[in-house]
Design a protein around this motif. Structure first.
Motif, short mmCIF file in Angstrom:
data_model
loop_
_atom_site.label_atom_id
_atom_site.label_comp_id
_atom_site.label_asym_id
_atom_site.label_seq_id
_atom_site.Cartn_x
_atom_site.Cartn_y
_atom_site.Cartn_z
N ARG A 38 4.80 -0.20 5.84
CA ARG A 38 3.46 0.02 5.28
C ARG A 38 3.46 -0.13 3.76
NH1 ARG A 38 2.41 4.90 9.21
NH2 ARG A 38 1.32 3.79 10.86
N ARG A 39 4.50 0.41 3.12
CA ARG A 39 4.57 0.28 1.65
C ARG A 39 4.77 -1.18 1.24
NH1 ARG A 39 7.83 5.46 1.21
NH2 ARG A 39 9.46 4.14 2.00
N SER A 40 5.58 -1.93 1.98
CA SER A 40 5.85 -3.32 1.59
C SER A 40 4.67 -4.24 1.86
CB SER A 40 7.09 -3.85 2.32
OG SER A 40 6.83 -3.97 3.70
N THR A 41 3.85 -3.93 2.85
CA THR A 41 2.71 -4.80 3.18
C THR A 41 1.39 -4.29 2.62
OG1 THR A 41 2.36 -3.67 5.27
CG2 THR A 41 3.79 -5.61 5.29
N GLY A 42 1.35 -3.05 2.18
CA GLY A 42 0.12 -2.49 1.65
C GLY A 42 -0.82 -1.99 2.73
N VAL A 43 -0.36 -1.87 3.94
CA VAL A 43 -1.18 -1.38 5.05
C VAL A 43 -1.29 0.14 4.92
CG1 VAL A 43 -1.32 -1.11 7.55
CG2 VAL A 43 -0.53 -3.25 6.57
N VAL A 44 -2.50 0.63 5.05
CA VAL A 44 -2.74 2.06 4.96
C VAL A 44 -2.67 2.66 6.35
CG1 VAL A 44 -4.40 3.83 4.26
CG2 VAL A 44 -4.19 1.72 2.94
N ALA A 45 -1.97 3.79 6.47
CA ALA A 45 -1.86 4.46 7.77
C ALA A 45 -3.22 5.00 8.18
CB ALA A 45 -0.85 5.60 7.69
#
Length: 172
Positions: free
Chosen positions: A151-158
């Motif tokens: 999530r941190r590497s792709t910028g996806v928010v949980a």
């Protein structure tokens, strides 16, 4: 490690603590009644029945803990299970020989060994189950940490609990 998705609870639910307390109170009450009922055989039947009931209750609470998110009910099931094992060991190792039906002064070996073998098999199953559950938790924690790194590497928010970006699971 907890994700922000809320798959588990860091603190125990007050309802889970209440249910765990009720389980232990019931086990103590049943044990007390059984100990009052069977003093004539050195409390052998009281320990045996209390141990069996505690293990059955532990299995029920363990299966019920699958429906809760916290770990309190699971810990109550583990406590009830080991209480049952202790009662079975007490029935086997501390009761007088007359409780096993022996009228002779010699040590009646066969029934004690059978009960000890059954108790040790149950204890081994309990240890193996605890080991399996511990290793399963480690796998989930590792998976959660990898998911968080992704999530941190792709910028996806949980997703959050009340996030409106996701459709409801049960449309009306």
């Amino acid at each position: 490690m907890q994700s922000s998705g809320g798959s588990g609870s860091g603190s125990s639910s007050p309802y889970a603590i209440l249910v765990a307390a009720i389980v232990f109170a019931i086990l103590i009450l049943i044990g007390y009644i059984l100990f009052l009922s069977y003093p004539q055989d050195g409390y052998y039947n009281a320990m045996l029945y209390t141990g069996i009931i505690a293990i059955v209750v532990a299995l029920g609470v363990y299966l019920g803990s699958a429906l809760s998110r916290g770990q309190t009910l699971g810990m109550a099931a583990v406590g009830a299970f080991w209480f049952g094992i202790a009662m079975l060991l007490g029935a086997d190792l501390t009761t007088p020989n007359s409780a096993f039906g022996s009228t002779a002064s010699a040590y009646d070996f066969a029934p004690r060994v059978l009960l000890l073998i059954i108790t040790l098999i149950l204890a081994i199953v309990g240890i193996a189950g605890s080991w399996w559950q511990s290793s399963a938790r480690k796998v989930v924690e590792h998976r959660e940490s990898e998911r968080e790194q992704w999530r941190r590497s792709t910028g996806v928010v949980a997703p959050q609990a009340g996030d409106s970006a996701y459709p409801p699971t049960h449309p009306k």
